[in-house]
Design an enzyme around this catalytic site. Structure first.
Site, short mmCIF file in Angstrom:
data_model
loop_
_atom_site.label_atom_id
_atom_site.label_comp_id
_atom_site.label_asym_id
_atom_site.label_seq_id
_atom_site.Cartn_x
_atom_site.Cartn_y
_atom_site.Cartn_z
N HIS A 198 -127.32 43.41 10.01
CA HIS A 198 -126.40 42.72 9.10
C HIS A 198 -125.93 41.47 9.85
O HIS A 198 -125.12 41.57 10.77
CB HIS A 198 -125.19 43.60 8.78
CG HIS A 198 -125.57 44.93 8.18
ND1 HIS A 198 -125.55 45.16 6.82
CD2 HIS A 198 -125.96 46.09 8.75
CE1 HIS A 198 -125.93 46.42 6.58
NE2 HIS A 198 -126.18 47.00 7.75
N ASN A 236 -126.12 43.28 1.85
CA ASN A 236 -124.68 43.36 1.54
C ASN A 236 -123.90 42.20 2.14
O ASN A 236 -122.93 42.36 2.86
CB ASN A 236 -124.09 44.70 1.97
CG ASN A 236 -124.33 45.03 3.42
OD1 ASN A 236 -125.39 44.76 3.96
ND2 ASN A 236 -123.34 45.61 4.07
N ASP A 268 -129.00 48.66 13.33
CA ASP A 268 -127.94 48.57 12.32
C ASP A 268 -126.82 47.67 12.84
O ASP A 268 -125.63 47.93 12.64
CB ASP A 268 -127.40 49.96 11.95
CG ASP A 268 -126.52 49.94 10.70
OD1 ASP A 268 -126.54 48.92 9.98
OD2 ASP A 268 -125.80 50.92 10.45
N GLY A 291 -119.02 49.66 11.80
CA GLY A 291 -120.14 48.82 12.26
C GLY A 291 -119.78 48.12 13.56
O GLY A 291 -118.61 47.92 13.88
#
Length: 447
Positions: free
Chosen positions: A64, A96, A312, A331
């Site tokens: 991300h 996202n 991730d 996260g």
């Protein structure tokens, strides 16, 4: 004039073996691999690695990078720099962002940003929602890594919770469908219970009890059941429990598997015992769970029920992370430290160098049909990382490259160091210095 680089005296980690030899790079391609290569031309740059190891660059199938819309945390330029410093030469970024990547138009806007700013090779996942099936059907499978569905509420309105929609998506695409599996109803019920007791300031060690083994298993087992029913090509992201590993097989080769699994660095490294000292810095979804779960994940990784290792990578500012439990986002940043963390596991006798190359480079390339990457082979793109296994360094604020400026590994000393990273034949990183060259290309897929 074409550019050539000769890497001499390397231990080449590739395709299950380590061989000693030289690698000749011409332009962006590996031209020759041999036990000894000599070149007459004066315009060849020679790097003598003196017996150090060369790996294929890591292909991280889940990051991300927060662009567009959340760029106070990170952006494609800053995080791709950190990625190549960490030996990740290709990444697949998640949908996202803000706006979300749930239309072809928004997908192409992301590709345009990456074309201008990425230091590493790039692709994106297209996001599925309860109401964008028509857009999903327009996606060209040759142009994107795959489809991403959130079956847990990590990401607000990207939650796909309509069973009929899910079945239609699973039935109507040949793309790899990557899923985040946590059961929303279970999590909500658990959260309500702890909020009644603690308010917003729930102690962080309850995170794996709120986002529990049951929540993960319920969701992943349902997704697998649906994939079997519809024949969909399913990839389950970030397994966090030993129980879930029982849902996967090692009886067939990866290229023939319809249902595959990924594990992330944080679930292989940390356990629930670390919440005491790390707090929200190791708050991820799905949660870091018990040492027993961690052992189960290692076991499944090594016996090939789990196919790939990813990060991730999901940065937030430290101010955001310092909020109370209910508002501290989940996260953390990982791309710069993932590969050296795996080398640490090698030093501890947990995993071989050959298996590290398999799970970080070969298998992601097979799983996503990435063209001419993931191996050290003649005719393939020269995405290479040079590693000194015995050159310790400590993670600190001065050498962290993430835009958010922190790492869950701060203060940790790693035995191994990535000394050079080549992206498409260009030296992109050299001994703690990222070169001012954006060598990344759009990933292509052989489908």
């Amino acid at each position: 004039m074409s550019k050539q680089t000769l890497i001499k005296n390397a231990k080449i980690v590739n395709d299950g073996v380590i061989t000693e030899g030289d690698i000749l790079i011409k332009d962006d391609i590996i031209k020759e691999i041999n036990s000894s290569i000599s070149v007459k031309s004066a315009d060849v740059k020679v790097i003598d690695v003196e017996g150090n190891h060369v790996f294929p660059g890591m292909i991280d199938d889940q990051v991300h990078f927060r662009e567009p819309g959340l760029t106070h945390k990170a952006n494609i330029e800053t995080e791709s720099k950190a990625a190549i410093a960490g030996g990740i030469t290709s990444f697949v970024e998640m949908p996202n962002t803000n706006p979300q990547t749930t239309t072809i138009e928004k997908l192409e806007e992301k590709f345009a940003i990456a074309a201008k700013s990425s230091y590493a090779n790039y692709s994106f996942m297209f996001g599925g929602t309860n109401d964008n099936l028509e857009e999903i059907l327009k996606v060209d499978p040759k142009s994107v890594a795959g489809l991403k569905l959130f079956l847990g509420s990590s990401t607000g309105n990207m939650l796909v919770d309509d069973p009929q929609v899910l079945e239609r998506i699973f039935s109507s695409t040949d793309m790899v469908i990557s899923v985040h599996c946590e059961d929303e109803a279970t999590i909500r019920k658990n959260l309500t219970k702890y909020k009644e007791e603690y308010g917003d300031d729930i102690p962080m060690e309850f995170h794996p009890i709120i986002r529990s083994e049951e929540a993960c298993y319920l969701s992943s087992s349902k997704a697998i059941e649906l994939a079997k029913k519809t024949g969909a090509r399913l990839h389950v992201f970030h397994l966090s429990t030993a129980k879930e590993t029982e849902l996967f097989t090692n009886k067939i080769p990866l290229k023939d598997k319809k249902i595959t699994a990924e594990v992330c660095i944080h679930h292989l490294w940390f356990s629930d015992e670390d919440y005491k000292t790390k707090g929200s810095r190791i708050k991820w979804n799905p949660a870091v769970k018990t040492a027993k779960d961690r052992d189960g994940l290692w076991k499944a990784l090594l016996d090939d029920r789990i196919d790939v290792i990813a990060t991730d990578h999901a940065p937030h500012t430290i101010d955001e992370k310092n909020n109370p439990y209910t508002t501290a986002p989940s996260g953390g940043p990982l791309v710069q430290h993932a590969f050296v963390a795996l080398l640490e596991a090698y030093h501890k006798g947990k995993i071989s160098l050959e298996v590290i190359a398999q799970k970080t480079a070969h298998n992601p390339a097979i799983l996503f049909d990435v063209e001419k990457r993931g191996y050290i082979k003649e005719g393939y793109y020269a995405d290479l990382i040079l590693v000194d296994l015995n050159n310790p360094w400590t993670v600190n604020k001065e050498n962290i490259l993430y835009k958010c400026g922190w790492s869950p590994f701060e203060g940790n000393t790693f035995k191994s160091r990535i000394t050079h990273t080549f992206v498409n034949g260009i030296l992109a990183y050299n001994n703690f210095k990222v070169m001012d060259v954006k060598a990344g290309k759009r990933l292509t897929f052989d489908r």
